[in-house]
Design an enzyme around this catalytic site. Structure first.
Site, PDB file in Angstrom:
ATOM      1  N   CYS A  16      -5.081   5.989  -7.636  1.00  0.00           N
ATOM      2  CA  CYS A  16      -4.620   5.606  -6.301  1.00  0.00           C
ATOM      3  C   CYS A  16      -3.511   6.543  -5.821  1.00  0.00           C
ATOM      4  O   CYS A  16      -2.381   6.506  -6.333  1.00  0.00           O
ATOM      5  CB  CYS A  16      -4.131   4.154  -6.336  1.00  0.00           C
ATOM      6  SG  CYS A  16      -3.243   3.619  -4.868  1.00  0.00           S
TER       7      CYS A  16
ATOM      8  N   CYS B 154      -0.342   4.868  -4.369  1.00  0.00           N
ATOM      9  CA  CYS B 154       0.444   4.251  -5.438  1.00  0.00           C
ATOM     10  C   CYS B 154       1.464   5.239  -6.003  1.00  0.00           C
ATOM     11  O   CYS B 154       2.588   4.871  -6.353  1.00  0.00           O
ATOM     12  CB  CYS B 154      -0.460   3.768  -6.575  1.00  0.00           C
ATOM     13  SG  CYS B 154      -1.632   2.464  -6.114  1.00  0.00           S
TER      14      CYS B 154
END
Length: 267
Positions: A38, A41
């Protein structure tokens, strides 16, 4: 993404309950749900860690890899999030707020500000410790200071009302709790006020007599009289018993005994 910073930890299925749920009963815990693939993230993670470091232990940042831990996916479902990064804040064992996406640092700080106790809440917390220790004068001063900082501070209002009710200043105590009903602790103070007011009741029925006994502190006799009065005025007698239970507290042996007797009588 192993974490070694103070106040920032990696959590897993094995320790989520202890670190996050139980840990949030001591201080807020902010769960960062992330995965290695991700991209956002990897942007949000360092921001959260920076804020955690700056807050110096005011909250714990718990980082949870959703690919490696089932509890991460369960939490995403519980908060109805379909993407990561998702950040979920816990207080007192429950999730209380969240956001989705790579928030910039100012918005992260705003999120944390809303999660942490206010200055008034901290002062009220100190006052509650003083109250529990028996220092009622110190507790009263602390509760009043907290209300000066925030007139809507629930814990301070209820704490001060509790002290005033004990001292017999019933009208002032009632005014303090009124905005916070039906909060459980405010209701407990309301019960205490009603029981104290029973001291001036004019005795015309068996239930009146039982209430007078409660106001004088003869709680067993009062509860026995209220139990017997169920036959004459079921609702009023039950409500009176509930008030006495609230004054005595759930762990009092009389409450345990007569709550069972009340249940048997009603059902």
């Amino acid at each position: 993404m192993t974490v070694t910073m103070p106040n920032v930890v990696d959590v897993t299925d094995a320790d989520f309950e202890r670190v996050v749920v139980e840990g949030s009963k001591t201080r807020p815990v902010v769960v960062d749900l992330w995965a290695d693939w991700c991209g956002p993230c990897k942007t949000l993670g360092p921001t959260l860690e920076k804020v955690a470091a700056e807050r110096e232990g005011a909250f714990l940042l718990a980082k949870l890899d959703v690919d490696a831990n089932q509890v991460g996916n369960a939490l995403l479902q519980a908060v109805r999030s379909q993407g990561i990064p998702t950040v979920v804040a816990f207080r007192d064992g429950e999730p209380v707020s969240m956001f989705i996406g790579a928030y910039p640092e100012p918005e992260v700080n705003s999120f944390i500000d809303q999660l942490l106790p206010t200055e008034a809440e901290l002062v009220a917390e100190e006052a509650s410790v003083e109250e529990a220790s028996g220092d009622l004068a110190g507790a009263e001063e602390g509760y009043r200071q907290a209300l000066e900082k925030d007139p809507g501070a629930r814990d301070a209002a209820v704490g001060l009302a509790r002290i005033l009710a004990e001292r017999g200043e019933l009208d002032a105590a009632r005014d303090l709790i009124a905005p916070h009903l039906p909060d459980v602790e405010a209701e407990r103070v309301a019960s205490s006020i009603r029981v104290r007011e029973w001291a001036g009741i004019q005795v015309a029925t068996a239930l009146d007599d039982a209430k007078r006994r409660a106001a004088s502190g003869a709680m067993r006799e009062a509860l026995e009289g209220m139990l017997a009065a169920l036959a004459d005025d079921r609702d009023a007698a039950r409500e009176a018993m509930v008030d006495v239970f609230a004054v005595l507290g759930d762990e009092d042996p009389l409450v345990i005994e007569f709550r069972r007797k009340l249940t048997n009588a009603l059902f």
